[in-house]
Design a protein around this motif. Structure first.
Motif, PDB file in Angstrom:
ATOM      1  N   LEU A  41       0.853  -1.178   0.000  1.00  0.00           N
ATOM      2  CA  LEU A  41       0.000   0.000   0.000  1.00  0.00           C
ATOM      3  C   LEU A  41       0.891   1.231   0.000  1.00  0.00           C
ATOM      4  CD1 LEU A  41      -3.014   0.925   0.288  1.00  0.00           C
ATOM      5  CD2 LEU A  41      -2.616   0.992   2.763  1.00  0.00           C
ATOM      6  N   PHE A  42       0.511   2.235  -0.799  1.00  0.00           N
ATOM      7  CA  PHE A  42       1.232   3.501  -0.805  1.00  0.00           C
ATOM      8  C   PHE A  42       0.406   4.521  -0.033  1.00  0.00           C
ATOM      9  CE2 PHE A  42       2.159   7.719  -2.449  1.00  0.00           C
ATOM     10  CZ  PHE A  42       3.541   7.751  -2.327  1.00  0.00           C
ATOM     11  N   LEU A  43       1.041   5.181   0.934  1.00  0.00           N
ATOM     12  CA  LEU A  43       0.352   6.124   1.822  1.00  0.00           C
ATOM     13  C   LEU A  43       0.860   7.539   1.581  1.00  0.00           C
ATOM     14  CD1 LEU A  43       0.844   4.015   5.086  1.00  0.00           C
ATOM     15  CD2 LEU A  43      -1.176   4.034   3.621  1.00  0.00           C
ATOM     16  N   PHE A  44      -0.075   8.505   1.538  1.00  0.00           N
ATOM     17  CA  PHE A  44       0.317   9.893   1.307  1.00  0.00           C
ATOM     18  C   PHE A  44      -0.676  10.803   2.021  1.00  0.00           C
ATOM     19  CE2 PHE A  44       1.729  13.417  -1.583  1.00  0.00           C
ATOM     20  CZ  PHE A  44       3.094  13.233  -1.428  1.00  0.00           C
ATOM     21  N   PRO A  45      -0.497  10.981   3.349  1.00  0.00           N
ATOM     22  CA  PRO A  45      -1.470  11.741   4.137  1.00  0.00           C
ATOM     23  C   PRO A  45      -1.121  13.223   4.280  1.00  0.00           C
ATOM     24  CG  PRO A  45       0.043  10.664   5.609  1.00  0.00           C
ATOM     25  CD  PRO A  45       0.509  10.328   4.208  1.00  0.00           C
ATOM     26  N   SER A  46      -0.565  13.826   3.239  1.00  0.00           N
ATOM     27  CA  SER A  46      -0.117  15.216   3.319  1.00  0.00           C
ATOM     28  C   SER A  46      -1.239  16.161   3.740  1.00  0.00           C
ATOM     29  CB  SER A  46       0.418  15.678   1.958  1.00  0.00           C
ATOM     30  OG  SER A  46       1.603  15.007   1.621  1.00  0.00           O
ATOM     31  N   LEU A  47      -0.828  17.224   4.430  1.00  0.00           N
ATOM     32  CA  LEU A  47      -1.792  18.240   4.833  1.00  0.00           C
ATOM     33  C   LEU A  47      -2.241  19.086   3.645  1.00  0.00           C
ATOM     34  CD1 LEU A  47      -0.080  19.386   8.141  1.00  0.00           C
ATOM     35  CD2 LEU A  47      -2.030  17.830   7.881  1.00  0.00           C
ATOM     36  N   ASP A  48      -1.376  19.195   2.636  1.00  0.00           N
ATOM     37  CA  ASP A  48      -1.733  19.935   1.424  1.00  0.00           C
ATOM     38  C   ASP A  48      -0.722  19.579   0.349  1.00  0.00           C
ATOM     39  OD1 ASP A  48      -3.163  21.629  -0.212  1.00  0.00           O
ATOM     40  OD2 ASP A  48      -2.219  23.471   0.511  1.00  0.00           O
ATOM     41  N   GLU A  49      -1.153  19.631  -0.898  1.00  0.00           N
ATOM     42  CA  GLU A  49      -0.265  19.407  -2.028  1.00  0.00           C
ATOM     43  C   GLU A  49      -0.718  20.290  -3.184  1.00  0.00           C
ATOM     44  OE1 GLU A  49       2.490  17.605  -2.456  1.00  0.00           O
ATOM     45  OE2 GLU A  49       2.452  16.684  -0.461  1.00  0.00           O
ATOM     46  N   GLY A  50       0.259  20.846  -3.899  1.00  0.00           N
ATOM     47  CA  GLY A  50      -0.067  21.582  -5.107  1.00  0.00           C
ATOM     48  C   GLY A  50      -0.409  20.664  -6.252  1.00  0.00           C
TER      49      GLY A  50
ATOM     50  N   VAL B  59      -9.937   5.799  -7.939  1.00  0.00           N
ATOM     51  CA  VAL B  59      -9.062   4.638  -7.803  1.00  0.00           C
ATOM     52  C   VAL B  59      -8.473   4.567  -6.398  1.00  0.00           C
ATOM     53  CG1 VAL B  59      -6.895   3.592  -8.609  1.00  0.00           C
ATOM     54  CG2 VAL B  59      -8.521   4.536 -10.256  1.00  0.00           C
ATOM     55  N   ALA B  60      -8.191   5.737  -5.829  1.00  0.00           N
ATOM     56  CA  ALA B  60      -7.574   5.795  -4.508  1.00  0.00           C
ATOM     57  C   ALA B  60      -8.607   5.686  -3.398  1.00  0.00           C
ATOM     58  CB  ALA B  60      -6.805   7.100  -4.359  1.00  0.00           C
ATOM     59  N   ARG B  61      -8.115   5.425  -2.196  1.00  0.00           N
ATOM     60  CA  ARG B  61      -8.908   5.564  -0.991  1.00  0.00           C
ATOM     61  C   ARG B  61      -8.400   6.794  -0.237  1.00  0.00           C
ATOM     62  NH1 ARG B  61     -10.853  -0.183   1.581  1.00  0.00           N
ATOM     63  NH2 ARG B  61     -12.025  -0.834  -0.262  1.00  0.00           N
ATOM     64  N   TYR B  62      -9.256   7.333   0.647  1.00  0.00           N
ATOM     65  CA  TYR B  62      -8.942   8.626   1.253  1.00  0.00           C
ATOM     66  C   TYR B  62      -9.124   8.596   2.760  1.00  0.00           C
ATOM     67  CZ  TYR B  62      -9.052  10.207  -3.560  1.00  0.00           C
ATOM     68  OH  TYR B  62      -8.796  10.344  -4.908  1.00  0.00           O
TER      69      TYR B  62
ATOM     70  N   LEU C 283      -4.744   8.191   0.141  1.00  0.00           N
ATOM     71  CA  LEU C 283      -4.364   9.594   0.100  1.00  0.00           C
ATOM     72  C   LEU C 283      -5.152  10.416   1.098  1.00  0.00           C
ATOM     73  CD1 LEU C 283      -4.421  10.088  -3.786  1.00  0.00           C
ATOM     74  CD2 LEU C 283      -2.535   9.255  -2.369  1.00  0.00           C
ATOM     75  N   ALA C 284      -4.605  11.564   1.460  1.00  0.00           N
ATOM     76  CA  ALA C 284      -5.356  12.548   2.229  1.00  0.00           C
ATOM     77  C   ALA C 284      -6.386  13.201   1.317  1.00  0.00           C
ATOM     78  CB  ALA C 284      -4.420  13.598   2.789  1.00  0.00           C
ATOM     79  N   ARG C 285      -7.540  13.471   1.863  1.00  0.00           N
ATOM     80  CA  ARG C 285      -8.514  14.259   1.111  1.00  0.00           C
ATOM     81  C   ARG C 285      -8.181  15.726   1.354  1.00  0.00           C
ATOM     82  NH1 ARG C 285     -12.814  12.710  -1.516  1.00  0.00           N
ATOM     83  NH2 ARG C 285     -12.921  10.674  -0.515  1.00  0.00           N
ATOM     84  N   ALA C 286      -7.168  16.196   0.631  1.00  0.00           N
ATOM     85  CA  ALA C 286      -6.650  17.542   0.847  1.00  0.00           C
ATOM     86  C   ALA C 286      -5.983  18.036  -0.422  1.00  0.00           C
ATOM     87  CB  ALA C 286      -5.646  17.555   2.004  1.00  0.00           C
ATOM     88  N   GLY C 287      -6.061  19.342  -0.636  1.00  0.00           N
ATOM     89  CA  GLY C 287      -5.387  19.942  -1.775  1.00  0.00           C
ATOM     90  C   GLY C 287      -5.771  19.303  -3.078  1.00  0.00           C
ATOM     91  N   SER C 288      -4.778  19.011  -3.894  1.00  0.00           N
ATOM     92  CA  SER C 288      -5.005  18.454  -5.229  1.00  0.00           C
ATOM     93  C   SER C 288      -5.097  16.936  -5.252  1.00  0.00           C
ATOM     94  CB  SER C 288      -3.846  18.873  -6.141  1.00  0.00           C
ATOM     95  OG  SER C 288      -2.633  18.331  -5.650  1.00  0.00           O
ATOM     96  N   LEU C 289      -4.888  16.270  -4.107  1.00  0.00           N
ATOM     97  CA  LEU C 289      -4.763  14.812  -4.134  1.00  0.00           C
ATOM     98  C   LEU C 289      -5.990  14.083  -4.678  1.00  0.00           C
ATOM     99  CD1 LEU C 289      -2.712  14.236  -0.861  1.00  0.00           C
ATOM    100  CD2 LEU C 289      -1.923  14.227  -3.233  1.00  0.00           C
ATOM    101  N   PRO C 290      -7.228  14.536  -4.406  1.00  0.00           N
ATOM    102  CA  PRO C 290      -8.363  13.867  -5.043  1.00  0.00           C
ATOM    103  C   PRO C 290      -8.351  13.962  -6.569  1.00  0.00           C
ATOM    104  CG  PRO C 290      -9.107  15.064  -3.108  1.00  0.00           C
ATOM    105  CD  PRO C 290      -7.676  15.469  -3.353  1.00  0.00           C
ATOM    106  N   GLU C 291      -7.734  15.016  -7.120  1.00  0.00           N
ATOM    107  CA  GLU C 291      -7.595  15.116  -8.570  1.00  0.00           C
ATOM    108  C   GLU C 291      -6.679  14.024  -9.100  1.00  0.00           C
ATOM    109  OE1 GLU C 291      -6.757  19.089 -10.217  1.00  0.00           O
ATOM    110  OE2 GLU C 291      -7.036  19.841  -8.177  1.00  0.00           O
ATOM    111  N   VAL C 292      -5.672  13.690  -8.311  1.00  0.00           N
ATOM    112  CA  VAL C 292      -4.705  12.679  -8.732  1.00  0.00           C
ATOM    113  C   VAL C 292      -5.290  11.275  -8.587  1.00  0.00           C
ATOM    114  CG1 VAL C 292      -2.431  11.687  -8.282  1.00  0.00           C
ATOM    115  CG2 VAL C 292      -2.765  14.163  -8.128  1.00  0.00           C
ATOM    116  N   GLY C 293      -5.859  10.991  -7.425  1.00  0.00           N
ATOM    117  CA  GLY C 293      -6.317   9.629  -7.148  1.00  0.00           C
ATOM    118  C   GLY C 293      -7.649   9.278  -7.755  1.00  0.00           C
ATOM    119  N   GLY C 294      -8.516  10.280  -7.983  1.00  0.00           N
ATOM    120  CA  GLY C 294      -9.832  10.004  -8.533  1.00  0.00           C
ATOM    121  C   GLY C 294     -10.565   8.962  -7.716  1.00  0.00           C
TER     122      GLY C 294
ATOM    123  N   SER D 292      -6.607  -2.575  -7.766  1.00  0.00           N
ATOM    124  CA  SER D 292      -5.761  -1.391  -7.873  1.00  0.00           C
ATOM    125  C   SER D 292      -4.524  -1.641  -8.709  1.00  0.00           C
ATOM    126  CB  SER D 292      -5.335  -0.910  -6.478  1.00  0.00           C
ATOM    127  OG  SER D 292      -6.450  -0.454  -5.739  1.00  0.00           O
ATOM    128  N   ARG D 293      -4.092  -2.898  -8.774  1.00  0.00           N
ATOM    129  CA  ARG D 293      -2.885  -3.209  -9.542  1.00  0.00           C
ATOM    130  C   ARG D 293      -3.075  -2.938 -11.033  1.00  0.00           C
ATOM    131  NH1 ARG D 293       1.361  -3.285  -6.086  1.00  0.00           N
ATOM    132  NH2 ARG D 293       0.778  -4.335  -4.142  1.00  0.00           N
TER     133      ARG D 293
END
Length: 265
Positions: free
Chosen positions: A151-160, A190-193, A177-188, A219-220
């Motif tokens: 699993l890849f984890l990315f709980p950033s507080l914000d991302e450009g 497919v990701a979990r939040y 991913l964190a539901r923050a900043g641009s991350l939902p645009e990246v994960g769509g 996910s693979r």
């Protein structure tokens, strides 16, 4: 960011943004933030999302030199700094290990600033044997790390934007991913939040993701398909004399197969 860096960047924006003829943002979230802080830019911005610009690496590359240990591991690729939210991620790991002592975390990324809280949290929770800090990781080691993590984890507080999650998806890693900043645009879809401000939310999402074998398997294939929708772009814009850098009379964009470029966490 460190206070002096934040002030320097804010000053640069205040001096340049109001006179810009056009502004390119690397995500819709960044575009919204720009317009919110500088309302006069509305109508002059364009969001051009980034893409995975590296040459595909060898996912079967030997990683014995990284001393990853045995068994599955979760991965995060991030500079160690407050925005990356690593102390809460460690707190979530401690919660997870109460019921599953096999849970482990690998952190790939060099030290940034204000790293003390991260390592103090590691020691306070007694997680030294459950977390492997790799420091800076060479580009050629990223592909096998991404492809082998559970699993890849990315709980950033914000991302450009958030290139590491996109890189991870391109190699088939399931992403949380964190539901923050641009991350939902990246994960769509497919990701979990998770909520990056809640240790419990991070721990619950991590536990649920690890247990969902159907989602992990899906996910693979879904991840690389999602990543493929983000083309690497070469963008050129009109310069003051009306010519772009390649001599054409107007700006634009084109997609192309990117050469190898450095990966910045």
């Amino acid at each position: 960011y460190a206070a002096e860096d934040a002030e320097r960047m804010a000053r640069m924006l205040r001096e340049t943004v109001p006179t810009a003829r056009g502004l390119i943002c690397d995500s819709e979230a960044a575009e919204r933030d720009l317009v919110r802080h500088f309302p006069e830019t509305e109508g002059k911005t364009k969001a051009l999302l980034l893409g995975p610009g590296h040459d595909p690496g060898d996912p079967d590359r030997d990683l014995s030199h990284l001393d990853l240990g045995d068994g599955p591991f979760a991965l995060t690729v991030a500079t160690i700094e407050p925005r990356k939210n690593l102390p809460r991620l460690l707190e979530a790991l401690a919660i997870l290990r109460r019921t599953d002592p096999s849970a482990r975390l690998v952190v790939a990324g060099g030290k940034g600033w204000e790293t003390g809280e991260t390592f103090e949290t590691l020691r306070r929770l007694g997680l030294e044997d459950a977390v492997r800090f790799l420091g800076f990781v060479a580009d050629e080691d990223l592909a096998p790390l991404y492809s082998r993590c559970e699993l890849f984890l990315f709980p950033s507080l914000d991302e450009g934007f958030g290139l590491p999650p996109l890189e991870a998806m391109s190699y088939g890693a399931p992403v949380l991913l964190a539901r923050a900043g641009s991350l939902p645009e990246v994960g769509g879809d497919v990701a979990r939040y998770c909520d990056p401000l809640s240790v419990e939310s991070i721990a619950d999402a991590w536990r649920t993701a690890r247990a969902d074998e159907d989602w992990l398997a899906a996910s693979r294939t879904a991840g690389p398909a999602r990543a493929a929708t983000f083309p690497y772009r070469f963008v050129f814009i009109a310069v003051p004399n009306g010519l772009s850098p390649d001599g054409t009379p107007s700006g634009g964009e084109r997609d192309f197969t990117a050469p190898a470029i450095p990966f910045d966490a």
